[in-house]
Enzyme design. Sequence first.
Site, mmCIF file in Angstrom:
data_model
loop_
_atom_site.group_PDB
_atom_site.id
_atom_site.type_symbol
_atom_site.label_atom_id
_atom_site.label_comp_id
_atom_site.label_asym_id
_atom_site.label_seq_id
_atom_site.Cartn_x
_atom_site.Cartn_y
_atom_site.Cartn_z
ATOM 1 N N THR A 64 -5.991 -0.618 8.318
ATOM 2 C CA THR A 64 -7.175 0.090 8.797
ATOM 3 C C THR A 64 -8.451 -0.455 8.189
ATOM 4 O O THR A 64 -9.492 -0.513 8.842
ATOM 5 C CB THR A 64 -7.050 1.593 8.479
ATOM 6 O OG1 THR A 64 -5.886 2.118 9.114
ATOM 7 C CG2 THR A 64 -8.262 2.366 8.962
ATOM 8 N N SER A 112 0.327 -1.864 8.203
ATOM 9 C CA SER A 112 1.227 -1.987 7.051
ATOM 10 C C SER A 112 2.683 -1.736 7.420
ATOM 11 O O SER A 112 3.589 -2.300 6.808
ATOM 12 C CB SER A 112 0.787 -1.027 5.941
ATOM 13 O OG SER A 112 0.865 0.324 6.374
ATOM 14 N N THR A 143 -2.633 2.103 4.811
ATOM 15 C CA THR A 143 -2.195 3.191 3.931
ATOM 16 C C THR A 143 -0.814 3.729 4.265
ATOM 17 O O THR A 143 -0.214 4.416 3.444
ATOM 18 C CB THR A 143 -3.196 4.359 3.970
ATOM 19 O OG1 THR A 143 -3.318 4.833 5.329
ATOM 20 C CG2 THR A 143 -4.558 3.929 3.460
#
Length: 387
Positions: A64, A112, A143
Amino acid sequence: MFPEPGVGEARGMTKMRFSGALAGVAVIAMVALAGGDAASAYRAASAPEPADRPDVVVIGTGGTIAGIGESRVSFQSYQPGGLPTRDLVGFLQPEIGQVADVSTVDFGAKGSGEYTIADYHDLSRLVDEQLKRADAAVVTTGTQTMEELAYWLDLTVRSPKPVVVTGAMRPWTVVGSDGPPNLYNAVLLAASGRTRCFGSVIMLNDEILAARDATKTSTTRLDTMRSPEFGSLGTVDEQRIRLLRAPARVRDCDRPQHWRTPFDLATISRERLPRVEVVYTYADAAGEPVTALVDAGVTGLVFAGTPSPRQFEAAMPAMASGVTVVAANRNVTGAVYDTPGAVIPAEELRPQKARLLLLLALARTDDPAQVRAWFQRYGVPEFDPVG
């Protein structure tokens, strides 16, 4: 009045004290007389000499923080990994350049959750390679699995130099993005050298968190990364870095053979990493998924919570055939201490992190006693006042 140097300023900036401020006064006075920008003049005058700045490498993996929103207010609608790392660092110039000499490496540009364990293997090797020349490393990532990537680096990076993992909950291009301050603070923390021998830490939302302890708690809030059991290591407030506690491994900083884990990826082939999976437990959970995983060739299983009767029944023959089983807590806090037979307790280590530790342990040995010992030493590190 000139801003007072923060208590957490980078080591490379410590030579700039009173004399630097006097130089700043002179430069600002001259610029003011010429009708220039006094604030810009002060920043230029107070910047440390290039030779004094630490070298920090920022390794980007997408996520992000490098995302491009559909509009300036698309806080959750965006394409992750759309911006190269050099653009993120460039946006923070000249301020970030006054903290450190920053170089960038793009490892990848994905969310991720798209990275594999083989990718993690490559990333750890890259971090160590970069730390042969750089004073510290910052890794940017999404995250969703940040806590796993950070813990993997914590277990596998061989260098004691600072490794700081950061990211964002909002894409870089939106109004109020948390990406720029998170990246700046991560570089500031890395450049300070104050987390040397901490292993990997997470820097997010002005908080410093131990890789082992941190977990994602919200899909939308900026303070998503928390350490519910133990709290943060410290904070970053503008130039002030405050460290309130440290991971237990810092005690071995002057003993590299004890500080480093046994999980040296130079000796572990990425093509032969064992397969370990997490099994989530719930009321009346079926045992067939356990059997299917064993049939698929897993060598380790982590149960998140107490297995249901059918899960336990399926796990028994798996253990008899050599599959290593770890019991972890599925709740936010708390620990698993007492386990039956050969089952290894993860104590308060999260299931997704227990999986990584078990995977690395099984890559080194098939001795259950050794795996259990490594869980005690690296999964549940404690300060030993006499050790």
